[in-house]
Design a protein around this motif. Structure first.
Motif, PDB file in Angstrom:
ATOM      1  N   MET A 161       0.837  -1.178   0.000  1.00  0.00           N
ATOM      2  CA  MET A 161       0.000   0.000   0.000  1.00  0.00           C
ATOM      3  C   MET A 161       0.881   1.240   0.000  1.00  0.00           C
ATOM      4  N   GLN A 162       0.504   2.200  -0.823  1.00  0.00           N
ATOM      5  CA  GLN A 162       1.212   3.473  -0.830  1.00  0.00           C
ATOM      6  C   GLN A 162       0.216   4.592  -0.564  1.00  0.00           C
ATOM      7  N   LEU A 184      -3.200  -1.790   6.161  1.00  0.00           N
ATOM      8  CA  LEU A 184      -3.844  -0.617   6.720  1.00  0.00           C
ATOM      9  C   LEU A 184      -3.553  -0.510   8.218  1.00  0.00           C
ATOM     10  N   TRP A 185      -3.489  -1.635   8.889  1.00  0.00           N
ATOM     11  CA  TRP A 185      -3.163  -1.637  10.315  1.00  0.00           C
ATOM     12  C   TRP A 185      -1.772  -1.051  10.544  1.00  0.00           C
ATOM     13  N   PHE A 199       8.174   0.983   8.998  1.00  0.00           N
ATOM     14  CA  PHE A 199       7.285  -0.025   8.429  1.00  0.00           C
ATOM     15  C   PHE A 199       7.978  -1.355   8.170  1.00  0.00           C
ATOM     16  N   ASP A 200       9.164  -1.550   8.691  1.00  0.00           N
ATOM     17  CA  ASP A 200       9.899  -2.799   8.528  1.00  0.00           C
ATOM     18  C   ASP A 200      10.117  -3.172   7.060  1.00  0.00           C
ATOM     19  N   GLY A 235       1.891   3.162  12.325  1.00  0.00           N
ATOM     20  CA  GLY A 235       3.160   3.838  12.071  1.00  0.00           C
ATOM     21  C   GLY A 235       3.075   5.182  11.382  1.00  0.00           C
ATOM     22  N   LEU A 236       1.900   5.505  10.807  1.00  0.00           N
ATOM     23  CA  LEU A 236       1.788   6.753  10.060  1.00  0.00           C
ATOM     24  C   LEU A 236       0.636   7.615  10.563  1.00  0.00           C
TER      25      LEU A 236
END
Length: 139
Positions: free
Chosen positions: A1-2, A98-99, A75-76, A104-105
């Motif tokens: 996902m971006q 999404l989780w 985000f690893d 993280g964002l």
């Protein structure tokens, strides 16, 4: 996902908070490469008017520490963000779910005193991230 994250001026946020579809179409049009150059100049002027400078590099360093830590902790994945060239008003983030984006964002963005508009590359998830606890990502 971006996700593309735009820092939006407060007065624009207040006027367009309930017009998420309109803003989504506008930001997607700004990213569209098929625009004519004259029309693209107009869009970029409008983008400059709507958005505000936000130092994503400084923000990332502040919440995630040193650049070495950043790659490991955000985000690893090897490259998980990119500051878009020539613009200090938007940033591109990459995550696996999404989780993971929420953790993280989105959550760290809510801690800022700035309002952001976020669009997933596929356009499936989009909306406002604001410092107010009651205002969440809309879809």
């Amino acid at each position: 996902m971006q996700f593309t994250v735009y820092a939006v001026k407060r007065e624009v946020t207040e006027k367009y908070y309930y017009k998420v579809d309109l803003l989504k179409r506008f930001f997607e049009e700004c990213q569209n490469d098929s625009c004519t150059s004259k029309y693209m100049d107009q869009l970029m002027s409008q983008l400059d008017y709507i958005t505000t400078h936000f130092s994503f590099n400084e923000w990332l360093k502040k919440i995630h520490g040193s650049p070495l830590n950043l790659k490991e902790r955000l985000f690893d994945c090897e490259k998980n963000y990119d500051i878009l060239d020539g613009k200090n008003c938007c940033c591109l983030f990459q995550c696996d779910s999404l989780w993971q984006a929420e953790r993280g964002l989105f959550q760290p963005l809510r801690m800022c005193d700035q309002t952001f508009f976020i669009i997933e590359e596929s356009g499936e998830h989009y909306g406002w991230i604001s410092p107010l606890i009651s205002q969440r990502l809309l879809s």
